[in-house]
Design a protein around this motif. Sequence first.
Motif, PDB file in Angstrom:
ATOM      1  N   UNK A 326     106.788  24.539  41.847  1.00 34.76           N
ATOM      2  CA  UNK A 326     106.820  25.289  40.587  1.00 34.76           C
ATOM      3  C   UNK A 326     108.038  24.921  39.758  1.00 34.76           C
ATOM      4  N   UNK A 327     109.191  24.770  40.424  1.00 33.04           N
ATOM      5  CA  UNK A 327     110.413  24.395  39.711  1.00 33.04           C
ATOM      6  C   UNK A 327     110.305  22.968  39.178  1.00 33.04           C
ATOM      7  N   UNK A 328     109.776  22.068  39.989  1.00 30.99           N
ATOM      8  CA  UNK A 328     109.627  20.674  39.556  1.00 30.99           C
ATOM      9  C   UNK A 328     108.709  20.578  38.334  1.00 30.99           C
ATOM     10  N   UNK A 329     107.669  21.393  38.319  1.00 32.32           N
ATOM     11  CA  UNK A 329     106.761  21.390  37.182  1.00 32.32           C
ATOM     12  C   UNK A 329     107.465  21.873  35.915  1.00 32.32           C
ATOM     13  N   UNK A 330     108.284  22.929  36.063  1.00 29.55           N
ATOM     14  CA  UNK A 330     109.027  23.428  34.902  1.00 29.55           C
ATOM     15  C   UNK A 330     110.057  22.420  34.421  1.00 29.55           C
ATOM     16  N   UNK A 331     110.624  21.649  35.334  1.00 31.87           N
ATOM     17  CA  UNK A 331     111.644  20.676  34.962  1.00 31.87           C
ATOM     18  C   UNK A 331     111.039  19.355  34.485  1.00 31.87           C
ATOM     19  N   UNK A 332     109.727  19.234  34.561  1.00 27.00           N
ATOM     20  CA  UNK A 332     109.086  17.989  34.153  1.00 27.00           C
ATOM     21  C   UNK A 332     109.240  16.872  35.163  1.00 27.00           C
ATOM     22  N   UNK A 333     109.441  17.240  36.428  1.00 26.91           N
ATOM     23  CA  UNK A 333     109.614  16.257  37.490  1.00 26.91           C
ATOM     24  C   UNK A 333     108.385  16.251  38.391  1.00 26.91           C
ATOM     25  N   UNK A 334     108.247  15.196  39.172  1.00 25.64           N
ATOM     26  CA  UNK A 334     107.099  15.060  40.066  1.00 25.64           C
ATOM     27  C   UNK A 334     107.209  16.052  41.218  1.00 25.64           C
ATOM     28  N   UNK A 335     106.106  16.661  41.635  1.00 26.59           N
ATOM     29  CA  UNK A 335     106.168  17.565  42.788  1.00 26.59           C
ATOM     30  C   UNK A 335     106.357  16.782  44.083  1.00 26.59           C
ATOM     31  N   UNK A 336     106.549  17.502  45.169  1.00 29.18           N
ATOM     32  CA  UNK A 336     106.662  16.860  46.471  1.00 29.18           C
ATOM     33  C   UNK A 336     108.079  16.643  46.939  1.00 29.18           C
ATOM     34  N   UNK A 337     109.059  17.274  46.287  1.00 29.38           N
ATOM     35  CA  UNK A 337     110.430  17.173  46.796  1.00 29.38           C
ATOM     36  C   UNK A 337     110.509  17.808  48.182  1.00 29.38           C
ATOM     37  N   UNK A 338     109.778  18.905  48.365  1.00 27.90           N
ATOM     38  CA  UNK A 338     109.561  19.495  49.691  1.00 27.90           C
ATOM     39  C   UNK A 338     108.063  19.437  49.945  1.00 27.90           C
ATOM     40  N   UNK A 339     107.662  18.920  51.098  1.00 26.77           N
ATOM     41  CA  UNK A 339     106.232  18.727  51.362  1.00 26.77           C
ATOM     42  C   UNK A 339     106.004  18.601  52.863  1.00 26.77           C
ATOM     43  N   UNK A 340     104.731  18.609  53.225  1.00 22.71           N
ATOM     44  CA  UNK A 340     104.361  18.322  54.604  1.00 22.71           C
ATOM     45  C   UNK A 340     104.374  16.811  54.793  1.00 22.71           C
ATOM     46  N   UNK A 341     105.225  16.334  55.656  1.00 15.61           N
ATOM     47  CA  UNK A 341     105.293  14.902  55.938  1.00 15.61           C
ATOM     48  C   UNK A 341     105.910  14.714  57.320  1.00 15.61           C
ATOM     49  N   UNK A 342     105.871  13.500  57.797  1.00 19.65           N
ATOM     50  CA  UNK A 342     106.457  13.182  59.095  1.00 19.65           C
ATOM     51  C   UNK A 342     107.877  12.673  58.902  1.00 19.65           C
ATOM     52  N   UNK A 343     108.656  12.789  59.963  1.00 22.55           N
ATOM     53  CA  UNK A 343     110.028  12.278  59.889  1.00 22.55           C
ATOM     54  C   UNK A 343     110.056  10.758  59.852  1.00 22.55           C
ATOM     55  N   UNK A 344     109.007  10.135  60.386  1.00 24.77           N
ATOM     56  CA  UNK A 344     108.954   8.678  60.417  1.00 24.77           C
ATOM     57  C   UNK A 344     108.758   8.103  59.023  1.00 24.77           C
ATOM     58  N   UNK A 345     107.891   8.761  58.230  1.00 26.09           N
ATOM     59  CA  UNK A 345     107.590   8.246  56.901  1.00 26.09           C
ATOM     60  C   UNK A 345     107.359   9.423  55.969  1.00 26.09           C
ATOM     61  N   UNK A 346     108.346   9.761  55.175  1.00 22.20           N
ATOM     62  CA  UNK A 346     108.239  10.908  54.270  1.00 22.20           C
ATOM     63  C   UNK A 346     107.388  10.604  53.049  1.00 22.20           C
ATOM     64  N   UNK A 347     107.061   9.338  52.832  1.00 22.06           N
ATOM     65  CA  UNK A 347     106.287   8.987  51.645  1.00 22.06           C
ATOM     66  C   UNK A 347     104.787   9.046  51.912  1.00 22.06           C
ATOM     67  N   UNK A 348     104.363   8.608  53.093  1.00 19.60           N
ATOM     68  CA  UNK A 348     102.937   8.593  53.436  1.00 19.60           C
ATOM     69  C   UNK A 348     102.585   9.881  54.157  1.00 19.60           C
ATOM     70  N   UNK A 349     102.114  10.841  53.404  1.00 14.77           N
ATOM     71  CA  UNK A 349     101.831  12.156  53.973  1.00 14.77           C
ATOM     72  C   UNK A 349     100.648  12.104  54.918  1.00 14.77           C
ATOM     73  N   UNK A 350      99.605  11.383  54.557  1.00 20.57           N
ATOM     74  CA  UNK A 350      98.396  11.374  55.373  1.00 20.57           C
ATOM     75  C   UNK A 350      98.415  10.379  56.510  1.00 20.57           C
ATOM     76  N   UNK A 351      99.489   9.599  56.660  1.00 22.68           N
ATOM     77  CA  UNK A 351      99.510   8.581  57.704  1.00 22.68           C
ATOM     78  C   UNK A 351      99.551   9.173  59.096  1.00 22.68           C
ATOM     79  N   UNK A 352     100.038  10.419  59.248  1.00 26.43           N
ATOM     80  CA  UNK A 352     100.127  11.025  60.573  1.00 26.43           C
ATOM     81  C   UNK A 352      98.751  11.189  61.208  1.00 26.43           C
TER      82      UNK A 352
END
Length: 490
Positions: A326-352
Amino acid sequence: MSDKIPLINMLSNEQACIESNLSNKSRFFDRLCKFPKLMSFFGSDVYQGKIYTKSVGGFFQKLRKYLSFILIGIFMLLPWFEISGRPAVLFDLEQQKFHIFSVTFWPQDAVFLIWLLVLAVFLLVAATIVIGRVWCGFTCPQTVWTFIFIWIEEKCEGDRNQRIKLDKQSWSWKKLYRKTLKHALWVLVSLVTAYTFVGYFYEIKPLVADTINFQMHSLGAFWLLILVLGTYLNAGWLREKVCLHMCPYARLQAVMYTKDTLVVTYDAQRGENRGKRKKGELENSQQGDCVDCSLCVQVCVVDIDIRDGLQYPCIDCGLCIDACDNVMEKMGLAPGLIKFSSQENTQAVGSAWLKPKALLLTVSSVIVCSMFMYAIYTRDVLSIDVIRDRSGILYQQVDSSIENTYTVKINNKAALTNSFTLQLEADERFVISSDPTIYVPRGEVDTLLVRVRINNEAVTSYKHSISFVVKSGDNEKVLARQSSSFIAPF
Protein backbone atom coordinates in the motif's frame (compact mmCIF):
# COMPACT_ATOMS: atom_id res chain seq x y z
CA MET A 1 -2.23 26.27 74.73
CA SER A 2 -3.08 23.07 76.51
CA ASP A 3 -6.40 23.01 74.62
CA LYS A 4 -4.55 23.11 71.30
CA ILE A 5 -2.29 20.19 72.10
CA PRO A 6 -5.02 17.50 71.75
CA LEU A 7 -6.10 19.12 68.47
CA ILE A 8 -2.51 19.05 67.20
CA ASN A 9 -2.16 15.46 68.27
CA MET A 10 -5.42 14.57 66.59
CA LEU A 11 -4.34 16.25 63.34
CA SER A 12 -1.01 14.53 63.55
CA ASN A 13 -2.69 11.21 64.04
CA GLU A 14 -5.04 11.89 61.14
CA GLN A 15 -2.10 12.91 58.93
CA ALA A 16 -0.30 9.75 59.93
CA CYS A 17 -3.35 7.70 59.02
CA ILE A 18 -3.59 9.39 55.63
CA GLU A 19 0.12 8.82 54.96
CA SER A 20 -0.27 5.23 56.07
CA ASN A 21 -3.22 4.73 53.72
CA LEU A 22 -1.33 6.33 50.85
CA SER A 23 1.63 4.15 51.62
CA ASN A 24 -0.61 1.09 51.64
CA LYS A 25 -2.20 2.13 48.32
CA SER A 26 1.26 2.72 46.87
CA ARG A 27 2.34 -0.74 47.93
CA PHE A 28 -0.91 -2.13 46.53
CA PHE A 29 -0.33 -0.58 43.11
CA ASP A 30 3.31 -1.64 43.24
CA ARG A 31 2.11 -5.17 43.68
CA LEU A 32 -0.36 -4.76 40.81
CA CYS A 33 2.45 -3.58 38.58
CA LYS A 34 3.98 -6.99 38.99
CA PHE A 35 0.93 -8.32 37.10
CA PRO A 36 1.07 -6.30 33.85
CA LYS A 37 -1.84 -8.09 32.21
CA LEU A 38 -4.06 -7.17 35.15
CA MET A 39 -3.01 -3.52 34.89
CA SER A 40 -3.65 -3.64 31.15
CA PHE A 41 -7.15 -4.93 31.83
CA PHE A 42 -7.89 -1.80 33.89
CA GLY A 43 -6.59 0.45 31.15
CA SER A 44 -3.28 1.34 32.75
CA ASP A 45 -0.38 2.25 30.51
CA VAL A 46 2.03 0.55 32.90
CA TYR A 47 2.02 -2.58 30.77
CA GLN A 48 4.15 -1.74 27.77
CA GLY A 49 4.11 -5.23 26.25
CA LYS A 50 0.60 -5.03 24.82
CA ILE A 51 0.58 -5.14 21.04
CA TYR A 52 -1.70 -2.66 19.30
CA THR A 53 -2.10 -3.91 15.74
CA LYS A 54 -3.10 -1.58 12.94
CA SER A 55 -5.76 -2.71 10.49
CA VAL A 56 -4.66 -2.94 6.88
CA GLY A 57 -6.26 -3.88 3.57
CA GLY A 58 -4.77 -6.00 0.85
CA PHE A 59 -4.67 -9.37 -0.83
CA PHE A 60 -3.48 -11.42 2.13
CA GLN A 61 -5.88 -9.73 4.53
CA LYS A 62 -8.80 -10.57 2.21
CA LEU A 63 -7.54 -14.12 1.78
CA ARG A 64 -7.39 -14.59 5.54
CA LYS A 65 -10.83 -13.07 6.01
CA TYR A 66 -12.48 -15.35 3.45
CA LEU A 67 -10.68 -18.42 4.75
CA SER A 68 -11.69 -17.52 8.31
CA PHE A 69 -15.33 -17.13 7.28
CA ILE A 70 -15.28 -20.53 5.56
CA LEU A 71 -13.53 -22.34 8.42
CA ILE A 72 -15.66 -20.75 11.14
CA GLY A 73 -18.81 -21.41 9.13
CA ILE A 74 -17.93 -25.10 8.79
CA PHE A 75 -17.02 -25.33 12.47
CA MET A 76 -20.19 -23.62 13.67
CA LEU A 77 -22.72 -25.25 11.32
CA LEU A 78 -21.44 -28.81 11.08
CA PRO A 79 -22.87 -30.02 14.43
CA TRP A 80 -26.37 -28.91 13.34
CA PHE A 81 -26.44 -30.99 10.15
CA GLU A 82 -28.05 -34.42 10.39
CA ILE A 83 -27.86 -37.58 8.29
CA SER A 84 -30.55 -40.20 8.79
CA GLY A 85 -31.68 -38.52 12.00
CA ARG A 86 -28.18 -38.36 13.53
CA PRO A 87 -25.67 -35.47 13.61
CA ALA A 88 -23.35 -35.54 10.61
CA VAL A 89 -20.32 -35.44 12.93
CA LEU A 90 -20.56 -36.77 16.48
CA PHE A 91 -17.76 -38.19 18.62
CA ASP A 92 -19.82 -40.26 21.01
CA LEU A 93 -17.33 -41.11 23.75
CA GLU A 94 -19.95 -42.76 25.96
CA GLN A 95 -20.90 -45.26 23.26
CA GLN A 96 -17.31 -45.37 21.93
CA LYS A 97 -18.42 -44.50 18.40
CA PHE A 98 -17.30 -41.74 16.04
CA HIS A 99 -19.95 -40.80 13.47
CA ILE A 100 -18.39 -38.90 10.57
CA PHE A 101 -20.99 -38.22 7.89
CA SER A 102 -22.25 -41.63 6.72
CA VAL A 103 -19.39 -43.61 8.27
CA THR A 104 -19.15 -44.87 11.85
CA PHE A 105 -15.77 -45.66 13.39
CA TRP A 106 -15.35 -48.00 16.34
CA PRO A 107 -12.44 -48.55 18.75
CA GLN A 108 -11.16 -51.35 16.52
CA ASP A 109 -10.83 -48.78 13.74
CA ALA A 110 -8.17 -46.88 15.69
CA VAL A 111 -5.69 -47.66 12.92
CA PHE A 112 -7.44 -45.06 10.76
CA LEU A 113 -6.95 -42.45 13.49
CA ILE A 114 -3.26 -43.31 13.68
CA TRP A 115 -2.92 -43.02 9.92
CA LEU A 116 -4.81 -39.72 10.01
CA LEU A 117 -2.41 -38.28 12.59
CA VAL A 118 0.60 -39.49 10.61
CA LEU A 119 -0.89 -37.98 7.46
CA ALA A 120 -1.51 -34.65 9.24
CA VAL A 121 2.10 -34.51 10.47
CA PHE A 122 3.40 -35.39 7.00
CA LEU A 123 1.29 -32.70 5.35
CA LEU A 124 2.33 -30.11 7.94
CA VAL A 125 6.02 -30.88 7.45
CA ALA A 126 5.64 -30.90 3.65
CA ALA A 127 3.76 -27.59 3.65
CA THR A 128 6.33 -26.01 5.99
CA ILE A 129 9.25 -27.06 3.81
CA VAL A 130 7.61 -25.58 0.72
CA ILE A 131 5.60 -22.54 1.90
CA GLY A 132 6.65 -21.95 5.51
CA ARG A 133 4.19 -21.28 8.33
CA VAL A 134 1.10 -20.57 6.25
CA TRP A 135 -0.85 -22.91 8.53
CA CYS A 136 -0.11 -20.55 11.44
CA GLY A 137 -0.85 -17.43 9.45
CA PHE A 138 -4.10 -18.40 7.77
CA THR A 139 -5.81 -21.50 9.17
CA CYS A 140 -4.61 -22.13 12.74
CA PRO A 141 -7.58 -21.79 15.18
CA GLN A 142 -5.45 -19.63 17.47
CA THR A 143 -4.83 -17.18 14.62
CA VAL A 144 -8.41 -17.22 13.33
CA TRP A 145 -9.98 -16.56 16.73
CA THR A 146 -7.33 -13.96 17.59
CA PHE A 147 -8.21 -11.98 14.47
CA ILE A 148 -11.90 -12.21 15.40
CA PHE A 149 -11.17 -10.79 18.85
CA ILE A 150 -8.94 -8.05 17.38
CA TRP A 151 -11.73 -7.14 14.94
CA ILE A 152 -14.18 -6.83 17.87
CA GLU A 153 -11.63 -4.72 19.73
CA GLU A 154 -11.30 -2.36 16.76
CA LYS A 155 -15.08 -2.00 16.44
CA CYS A 156 -15.50 -1.22 20.14
CA GLU A 157 -12.41 0.88 20.87
CA GLY A 158 -11.36 2.25 17.50
CA ASP A 159 -8.21 1.92 15.43
CA ARG A 160 -4.68 1.50 16.75
CA ASN A 161 -4.09 5.11 17.80
CA GLN A 162 -7.52 5.39 19.40
CA ARG A 163 -6.94 2.23 21.44
CA ILE A 164 -3.59 3.50 22.67
CA LYS A 165 -5.14 6.83 23.72
CA LEU A 166 -8.07 5.07 25.35
CA ASP A 167 -5.81 2.91 27.52
CA LYS A 168 -3.86 5.98 28.63
CA GLN A 169 -6.96 7.94 29.56
CA SER A 170 -8.33 7.98 33.07
CA TRP A 171 -11.54 6.10 33.70
CA SER A 172 -14.77 7.63 32.45
CA TRP A 173 -18.24 6.39 31.55
CA LYS A 174 -17.26 6.31 27.87
CA LYS A 175 -14.18 4.22 28.56
CA LEU A 176 -16.10 1.91 30.87
CA TYR A 177 -18.79 1.42 28.21
CA ARG A 178 -16.28 0.59 25.46
CA LYS A 179 -14.30 -1.81 27.64
CA THR A 180 -17.42 -3.53 28.95
CA LEU A 181 -18.89 -3.92 25.47
CA LYS A 182 -15.64 -5.40 24.15
CA HIS A 183 -15.31 -7.96 26.93
CA ALA A 184 -19.01 -8.84 26.74
CA LEU A 185 -18.66 -9.61 23.03
CA TRP A 186 -15.49 -11.60 23.72
CA VAL A 187 -17.35 -13.69 26.27
CA LEU A 188 -20.27 -14.15 23.86
CA VAL A 189 -17.97 -15.42 21.10
CA SER A 190 -16.23 -17.68 23.61
CA LEU A 191 -19.59 -19.05 24.76
CA VAL A 192 -20.73 -19.82 21.20
CA THR A 193 -17.36 -21.44 20.49
CA ALA A 194 -17.58 -23.58 23.62
CA TYR A 195 -21.12 -24.75 22.86
CA THR A 196 -20.15 -25.61 19.29
CA PHE A 197 -17.07 -27.56 20.36
CA VAL A 198 -18.97 -29.53 23.01
CA GLY A 199 -21.62 -30.15 20.34
CA TYR A 200 -19.15 -32.42 18.56
CA PHE A 201 -19.19 -34.75 21.59
CA TYR A 202 -22.72 -34.14 22.90
CA GLU A 203 -25.58 -33.68 20.44
CA ILE A 204 -26.00 -29.95 20.01
CA LYS A 205 -29.80 -29.81 20.09
CA PRO A 206 -30.17 -31.77 23.37
CA LEU A 207 -27.27 -29.72 24.74
CA VAL A 208 -29.11 -26.44 24.11
CA ALA A 209 -32.37 -27.92 25.44
CA ASP A 210 -30.66 -29.17 28.61
CA THR A 211 -29.14 -25.73 29.13
CA ILE A 212 -32.50 -24.00 28.80
CA ASN A 213 -34.16 -26.50 31.15
CA PHE A 214 -31.26 -26.44 33.65
CA GLN A 215 -30.74 -30.17 33.19
CA MET A 216 -27.20 -30.16 31.85
CA HIS A 217 -24.86 -32.80 33.19
CA SER A 218 -22.18 -31.49 35.52
CA LEU A 219 -19.43 -32.84 33.23
CA GLY A 220 -20.86 -30.93 30.26
CA ALA A 221 -21.10 -27.73 32.32
CA PHE A 222 -17.50 -28.20 33.45
CA TRP A 223 -16.16 -28.48 29.90
CA LEU A 224 -18.25 -25.54 28.76
CA LEU A 225 -16.71 -23.40 31.48
CA ILE A 226 -13.19 -24.59 30.65
CA LEU A 227 -13.65 -23.89 26.94
CA VAL A 228 -15.17 -20.45 27.53
CA LEU A 229 -12.26 -19.46 29.76
CA GLY A 230 -9.73 -21.01 27.38
CA THR A 231 -11.09 -19.19 24.32
CA TYR A 232 -11.44 -15.89 26.16
CA LEU A 233 -7.91 -16.00 27.58
CA ASN A 234 -6.17 -17.39 24.50
CA ALA A 235 -7.73 -15.13 21.86
CA GLY A 236 -8.31 -12.10 24.08
CA TRP A 237 -5.23 -11.93 26.30
CA LEU A 238 -2.49 -14.40 25.43
CA ARG A 239 -2.73 -14.10 21.63
CA GLU A 240 0.84 -14.01 20.32
CA LYS A 241 2.19 -15.47 23.58
CA VAL A 242 0.68 -18.81 22.59
CA CYS A 243 2.56 -18.72 19.28
CA LEU A 244 5.81 -17.53 20.84
CA HIS A 245 6.04 -19.58 24.01
CA MET A 246 3.42 -22.36 24.06
CA CYS A 247 3.28 -23.74 20.52
CA PRO A 248 6.10 -26.26 19.82
CA TYR A 249 5.69 -25.78 16.08
CA ALA A 250 7.35 -22.36 16.30
CA ARG A 251 10.46 -23.99 17.78
CA LEU A 252 10.57 -26.84 15.25
CA GLN A 253 10.15 -24.79 12.11
CA ALA A 254 13.85 -23.90 11.92
CA VAL A 255 14.62 -27.59 11.45
CA MET A 256 12.19 -27.85 8.53
CA TYR A 257 13.11 -24.65 6.69
CA THR A 258 15.40 -24.80 3.67
CA LYS A 259 16.90 -22.12 1.48
CA ASP A 260 14.09 -22.69 -1.02
CA THR A 261 11.23 -22.36 1.50
CA LEU A 262 8.82 -19.56 0.71
CA VAL A 263 8.70 -17.16 3.66
CA VAL A 264 7.88 -13.50 4.18
CA THR A 265 11.11 -11.76 3.21
CA TYR A 266 12.31 -8.17 3.11
CA ASP A 267 14.36 -7.30 0.03
CA ALA A 268 17.21 -5.50 1.79
CA GLN A 269 19.13 -5.01 -1.45
CA ARG A 270 16.29 -2.93 -2.81
CA GLY A 271 15.11 -1.30 0.42
CA GLU A 272 18.37 -0.16 2.03
CA ASN A 273 19.48 2.44 2.85
CA ARG A 274 16.05 3.26 4.19
CA GLY A 275 14.95 6.80 4.91
CA LYS A 276 12.03 9.22 5.02
CA ARG A 277 10.92 10.89 1.83
CA LYS A 278 7.82 12.20 0.10
CA LYS A 279 6.17 11.21 -3.10
CA GLY A 280 7.57 13.00 -6.11
CA GLU A 281 10.99 13.67 -4.61
CA LEU A 282 13.98 12.95 -6.82
CA GLU A 283 15.40 9.50 -6.27
CA ASN A 284 18.62 9.42 -4.36
CA SER A 285 21.05 6.75 -5.52
CA GLN A 286 22.18 6.28 -1.93
CA GLN A 287 18.64 5.70 -0.63
CA GLY A 288 16.57 2.55 -1.01
CA ASP A 289 12.85 2.18 -1.58
CA CYS A 290 12.02 1.68 2.10
CA VAL A 291 10.64 4.96 3.46
CA ASP A 292 10.94 3.74 7.07
CA CYS A 293 7.24 4.25 7.81
CA SER A 294 7.22 1.34 10.31
CA LEU A 295 3.74 0.25 9.13
CA CYS A 296 5.11 -3.28 8.64
CA VAL A 297 5.76 -3.34 12.40
CA GLN A 298 2.47 -1.73 13.39
CA VAL A 299 0.37 -4.35 11.56
CA CYS A 300 2.39 -7.32 12.82
CA VAL A 301 0.44 -9.46 15.29
CA VAL A 302 3.67 -10.73 16.92
CA ASP A 303 5.33 -7.29 16.97
CA ILE A 304 8.49 -8.01 14.98
CA ASP A 305 10.33 -6.00 12.34
CA ILE A 306 10.58 -8.16 9.25
CA ARG A 307 13.38 -5.90 8.01
CA ASP A 308 15.64 -7.46 10.64
CA GLY A 309 15.57 -10.75 8.75
CA LEU A 310 13.92 -14.14 9.24
CA GLN A 311 12.68 -14.60 12.82
CA TYR A 312 10.97 -17.59 14.44
CA PRO A 313 7.99 -15.55 15.83
CA CYS A 314 6.90 -14.70 12.25
CA ILE A 315 3.74 -16.65 11.35
CA ASP A 316 3.83 -15.74 7.63
CA CYS A 317 0.45 -14.00 7.79
CA GLY A 318 1.42 -11.51 5.07
CA LEU A 319 0.03 -8.40 6.80
CA CYS A 320 3.37 -6.63 6.47
CA ILE A 321 3.28 -7.38 2.73
CA ASP A 322 -0.12 -5.69 2.39
CA ALA A 323 1.02 -2.68 4.42
CA CYS A 324 4.23 -2.26 2.45
CA ASP A 325 2.52 -2.69 -0.93
CA ASN A 326 0.00 0.00 0.00
CA VAL A 327 2.84 2.39 0.84
CA MET A 328 4.73 1.53 -2.35
CA GLU A 329 1.62 2.23 -4.38
CA LYS A 330 1.19 5.64 -2.73
CA MET A 331 4.85 6.44 -3.34
CA GLY A 332 4.65 5.42 -6.99
CA LEU A 333 7.10 2.56 -6.48
CA ALA A 334 6.87 -1.09 -7.52
CA PRO A 335 5.31 -3.46 -4.97
CA GLY A 336 7.15 -6.46 -3.59
CA LEU A 337 9.63 -4.81 -1.24
CA ILE A 338 8.28 -7.33 1.28
CA LYS A 339 6.96 -10.54 -0.27
CA PHE A 340 6.83 -14.29 -0.10
CA SER A 341 10.13 -15.52 -1.50
CA SER A 342 12.96 -17.91 -0.74
CA GLN A 343 16.25 -16.95 0.83
CA GLU A 344 18.06 -18.52 -2.12
CA ASN A 345 16.43 -16.28 -4.71
CA THR A 346 14.37 -13.29 -3.61
CA GLN A 347 13.57 -12.34 -7.20
CA ALA A 348 12.02 -15.60 -8.44
CA VAL A 349 9.03 -16.03 -6.18
CA GLY A 350 7.56 -19.06 -7.92
CA SER A 351 10.84 -20.94 -8.33
CA ALA A 352 10.43 -22.68 -4.96
CA TRP A 353 7.58 -24.76 -6.38
CA LEU A 354 9.80 -26.01 -9.20
CA LYS A 355 12.51 -27.44 -6.97
CA PRO A 356 12.81 -31.25 -6.97
CA LYS A 357 12.17 -31.49 -3.22
CA ALA A 358 9.02 -29.36 -3.45
CA LEU A 359 7.71 -31.36 -6.41
CA LEU A 360 8.49 -34.64 -4.64
CA LEU A 361 6.72 -33.54 -1.46
CA THR A 362 3.71 -32.28 -3.41
CA VAL A 363 3.34 -35.50 -5.39
CA SER A 364 3.92 -37.60 -2.25
CA SER A 365 1.27 -35.65 -0.36
CA VAL A 366 -1.27 -36.20 -3.14
CA ILE A 367 -0.46 -39.93 -3.26
CA VAL A 368 -0.66 -40.37 0.52
CA CYS A 369 -3.96 -38.47 0.71
CA SER A 370 -5.37 -40.52 -2.15
CA MET A 371 -4.34 -43.78 -0.46
CA PHE A 372 -5.96 -42.71 2.79
CA MET A 373 -9.19 -41.72 1.08
CA TYR A 374 -9.20 -45.00 -0.86
CA ALA A 375 -8.76 -46.96 2.40
CA ILE A 376 -11.73 -45.12 3.89
CA TYR A 377 -13.82 -45.61 0.76
CA THR A 378 -13.11 -49.36 0.48
CA ARG A 379 -13.56 -49.98 4.21
CA ASP A 380 -16.11 -52.65 5.04
CA VAL A 381 -19.46 -51.03 5.65
CA LEU A 382 -20.57 -53.95 7.79
CA SER A 383 -18.79 -56.56 9.91
CA ILE A 384 -19.88 -59.84 11.46
CA ASP A 385 -18.46 -61.73 14.41
CA VAL A 386 -19.57 -65.31 15.13
CA ILE A 387 -18.92 -67.02 18.47
CA ARG A 388 -19.92 -70.59 19.27
CA ASP A 389 -21.98 -71.22 22.38
CA ARG A 390 -19.62 -71.34 25.37
CA SER A 391 -21.99 -73.03 27.80
CA GLY A 392 -20.08 -76.28 27.41
CA ILE A 393 -22.67 -78.00 25.22
CA LEU A 394 -21.18 -78.68 21.82
CA TYR A 395 -24.45 -79.77 20.25
CA GLN A 396 -27.97 -80.88 21.18
CA GLN A 397 -30.39 -83.37 19.78
CA VAL A 398 -33.68 -81.75 18.74
CA ASP A 399 -36.19 -84.23 17.35
CA SER A 400 -34.46 -85.75 14.33
CA SER A 401 -31.90 -82.93 13.95
CA ILE A 402 -28.59 -81.83 15.45
CA GLU A 403 -28.51 -78.21 16.61
CA ASN A 404 -25.60 -75.83 17.37
CA THR A 405 -26.03 -72.41 18.95
CA TYR A 406 -24.04 -69.31 17.94
CA THR A 407 -23.83 -65.72 19.10
CA VAL A 408 -23.71 -63.48 16.03
CA LYS A 409 -22.69 -59.83 16.34
CA ILE A 410 -23.44 -57.57 13.36
CA ASN A 411 -21.89 -54.10 13.28
CA ASN A 412 -23.36 -51.62 10.78
CA LYS A 413 -20.45 -49.23 10.21
CA ALA A 414 -21.61 -47.30 7.18
CA ALA A 415 -24.36 -49.15 5.32
CA LEU A 416 -27.25 -46.77 4.73
CA THR A 417 -29.80 -49.60 4.70
CA ASN A 418 -31.10 -51.07 7.96
CA SER A 419 -32.45 -54.40 6.69
CA PHE A 420 -30.16 -57.41 6.15
CA THR A 421 -30.47 -61.12 5.57
CA LEU A 422 -28.40 -63.73 7.39
CA GLN A 423 -27.66 -66.87 5.37
CA LEU A 424 -25.42 -69.95 5.53
CA GLU A 425 -22.93 -71.23 3.02
CA ALA A 426 -21.96 -74.92 3.39
CA ASP A 427 -21.72 -78.15 1.48
CA GLU A 428 -24.42 -79.87 3.57
CA ARG A 429 -28.02 -78.82 4.04
CA PHE A 430 -27.82 -76.64 7.13
CA VAL A 431 -30.74 -74.40 8.02
CA ILE A 432 -31.17 -71.46 10.37
CA SER A 433 -34.04 -72.08 12.74
CA SER A 434 -34.42 -68.39 13.67
CA ASP A 435 -35.67 -65.49 11.55
CA PRO A 436 -32.98 -64.69 8.92
CA THR A 437 -34.08 -61.04 8.57
CA ILE A 438 -32.05 -58.59 10.69
CA TYR A 439 -32.55 -54.87 11.34
CA VAL A 440 -29.41 -52.94 12.32
CA PRO A 441 -29.46 -49.12 12.07
CA ARG A 442 -26.35 -47.33 10.87
CA GLY A 443 -23.77 -46.98 13.59
CA GLU A 444 -25.38 -49.65 15.78
CA VAL A 445 -24.51 -53.21 16.79
CA ASP A 446 -27.04 -56.02 17.07
CA THR A 447 -26.35 -59.30 18.87
CA LEU A 448 -28.37 -62.36 17.85
CA LEU A 449 -28.70 -65.87 19.18
CA VAL A 450 -28.74 -68.09 16.09
CA ARG A 451 -29.55 -71.80 16.02
CA VAL A 452 -28.32 -73.92 13.10
CA ARG A 453 -29.72 -77.40 12.43
CA ILE A 454 -29.03 -80.37 10.19
CA ASN A 455 -30.88 -83.66 9.83
CA ASN A 456 -29.24 -86.69 11.40
CA GLU A 457 -29.10 -88.46 8.05
CA ALA A 458 -27.09 -85.59 6.49
CA VAL A 459 -24.27 -85.72 9.07
CA THR A 460 -21.10 -86.99 7.39
CA SER A 461 -18.40 -86.05 9.90
CA TYR A 462 -17.78 -84.85 13.42
CA LYS A 463 -16.88 -81.28 12.30
CA HIS A 464 -18.36 -79.35 9.41
CA SER A 465 -17.18 -75.99 7.99
CA ILE A 466 -19.89 -73.39 7.56
CA SER A 467 -19.92 -69.65 6.76
CA PHE A 468 -22.34 -67.02 7.96
CA VAL A 469 -23.10 -64.50 5.23
CA VAL A 470 -24.85 -61.13 5.61
CA LYS A 471 -26.51 -59.75 2.52
CA SER A 472 -28.30 -56.52 1.89
CA GLY A 473 -32.05 -56.80 1.95
CA ASP A 474 -32.59 -55.18 -1.45
CA ASN A 475 -30.00 -56.40 -3.94
CA GLU A 476 -28.67 -59.53 -2.24
CA LYS A 477 -25.15 -58.10 -2.25
CA VAL A 478 -22.78 -59.86 0.15
CA LEU A 479 -21.64 -57.33 2.76
CA ALA A 480 -19.82 -59.54 5.27
CA ARG A 481 -18.78 -63.17 5.74
CA GLN A 482 -17.49 -65.07 8.77
CA SER A 483 -16.40 -68.74 8.89
CA SER A 484 -17.21 -71.08 11.75
CA SER A 485 -17.72 -74.80 12.44
CA PHE A 486 -20.61 -77.13 13.21
CA ILE A 487 -20.13 -80.01 15.65
CA ALA A 488 -22.19 -83.18 15.40
CA PRO A 489 -21.94 -86.75 16.77
CA PHE A 490 -20.43 -89.16 14.29
